[in-house]
Design an enzyme around this catalytic site. Structure first.
Site, PDB file in Angstrom:
ATOM      1  N   HIS A  82       0.283  -1.451  -0.060  1.00 48.31           N
ATOM      2  CA  HIS A  82      -0.284  -0.185   0.096  1.00 48.31           C
ATOM      3  C   HIS A  82       0.988   0.979  -0.154  1.00 48.31           C
ATOM      4  O   HIS A  82       1.080   1.956  -0.400  1.00 48.31           O
ATOM      5  CB  HIS A  82      -0.109   0.192   0.966  1.00 48.31           C
ATOM      6  CG  HIS A  82      -1.879   0.482   1.856  1.00 48.31           C
ATOM      7  ND1 HIS A  82      -3.194   0.954   1.363  1.00 48.31           N
ATOM      8  CD2 HIS A  82      -1.568   2.279   1.551  1.00 48.31           C
ATOM      9  CE1 HIS A  82      -4.036   2.443   1.688  1.00 48.31           C
ATOM     10  NE2 HIS A  82      -2.702   3.219   1.838  1.00 48.31           N
ATOM     11  N   GLU A  83       1.533   1.403   1.723  1.00 50.03           N
ATOM     12  CA  GLU A  83       2.169   2.734   1.193  1.00 50.03           C
ATOM     13  C   GLU A  83       3.392   2.328  -0.336  1.00 50.03           C
ATOM     14  O   GLU A  83       4.227   3.561  -0.869  1.00 50.03           O
ATOM     15  CB  GLU A  83       3.269   2.441   2.253  1.00 50.03           C
ATOM     16  CG  GLU A  83       2.307   2.302   3.591  1.00 50.03           C
ATOM     17  CD  GLU A  83       0.774   3.887   3.232  1.00 50.03           C
ATOM     18  OE1 GLU A  83       1.374   4.718   2.911  1.00 50.03           O
ATOM     19  OE2 GLU A  83       0.293   3.152   3.801  1.00 50.03           O
TER      20      GLU A  83
ATOM     21  N   HIS B 145       1.892   4.155  -3.363  1.00 48.30           N
ATOM     22  CA  HIS B 145       1.364   5.488  -3.066  1.00 48.30           C
ATOM     23  C   HIS B 145       3.006   6.365  -3.884  1.00 48.30           C
ATOM     24  O   HIS B 145       3.142   6.782  -4.699  1.00 48.30           O
ATOM     25  CB  HIS B 145       2.511   5.835  -1.270  1.00 48.30           C
ATOM     26  CG  HIS B 145       0.474   5.771  -1.764  1.00 48.30           C
ATOM     27  ND1 HIS B 145      -1.224   6.354  -2.218  1.00 48.30           N
ATOM     28  CD2 HIS B 145       0.281   5.674   0.225  1.00 48.30           C
ATOM     29  CE1 HIS B 145      -1.719   6.578  -1.674  1.00 48.30           C
ATOM     30  NE2 HIS B 145      -1.206   5.523   0.026  1.00 48.30           N
TER      31      HIS B 145
END
Length: 167
Positions: free
Chosen positions: A72-73, A76
């Site tokens: 997820h991170e 980004h």
């Protein structure tokens, strides 16, 4: 640094290398820190090319961090590198999650956050009681904000003898 944090660093870099292969591009290794606080599992800082993980939630949810939070991170950062500034969980990020990392594009975690929930303060309106965070409580005390109930629209007032507690 403990072995779990070391495992997260290694997994982050392994995921980055896999993404580089799939995208046909190379990216610098991000700075990885374990300084995220509060209820957030992790955050990506695009300008400084940094990922921050929450060490408390990591210790309580190591498998979910490996499976979901790390991609997820990282997604980004990679979305920013490939597309520039776009909506944080927009179609570009979703594509990065599903096509590059093969992970469902969920925007929030469902961890038990009781261990990282801060003190709350009891307030009332006409229809019920509300638990306000320290930040909101202090804004009220400093007369920087007035909060209203979403149901009855009345201003919230502190309950006398308002002792703080943990959620």
């Amino acid at each position: 640094m403990d072995s779990l944090q070391q495992a997260i660093i290694e997994h982050t870099l392994t995921c980055l290398r896999r993404a580089e292969n799939k995208l046909g591009k190379q990216f610098p290794d991000p700075a990885i820190r374990f300084t995220q606080r509060g209820k957030i599992a992790g955050s990506a800082r695009m300008q400084s090319w940094e990922i921050r993980y929450n060490p408390v939630l990591l210790a309580e949810n190591p498998q979910a961090f490996l499976a979901e939070v790390v991609p997820h991170e990282l997604a980004h950062l990679l979305t920013f590198a490939c597309y520039g500034k776009v909506r944080p969980h927009g179609p570009e990020w979703q594509k990065m999650m599903t096509e590059v990392f093969n992970v469902p594009a969920r925007t929030t975690h469902s961890f038990d956050i009781s261990s990282v929930s801060g003190r709350t303060f009891l307030y009332r309106c006409q229809c019920r009681e509300h638990q306000l965070t320290v930040r909101r409580h202090n804004k009220i005390l400093r007369q920087q904000a007035i909060y209203h109930c979403m149901q009855c629209h009345q201003p919230l007032t502190p309950v006398t003898g308002n002792a703080s507690q943990r959620n």
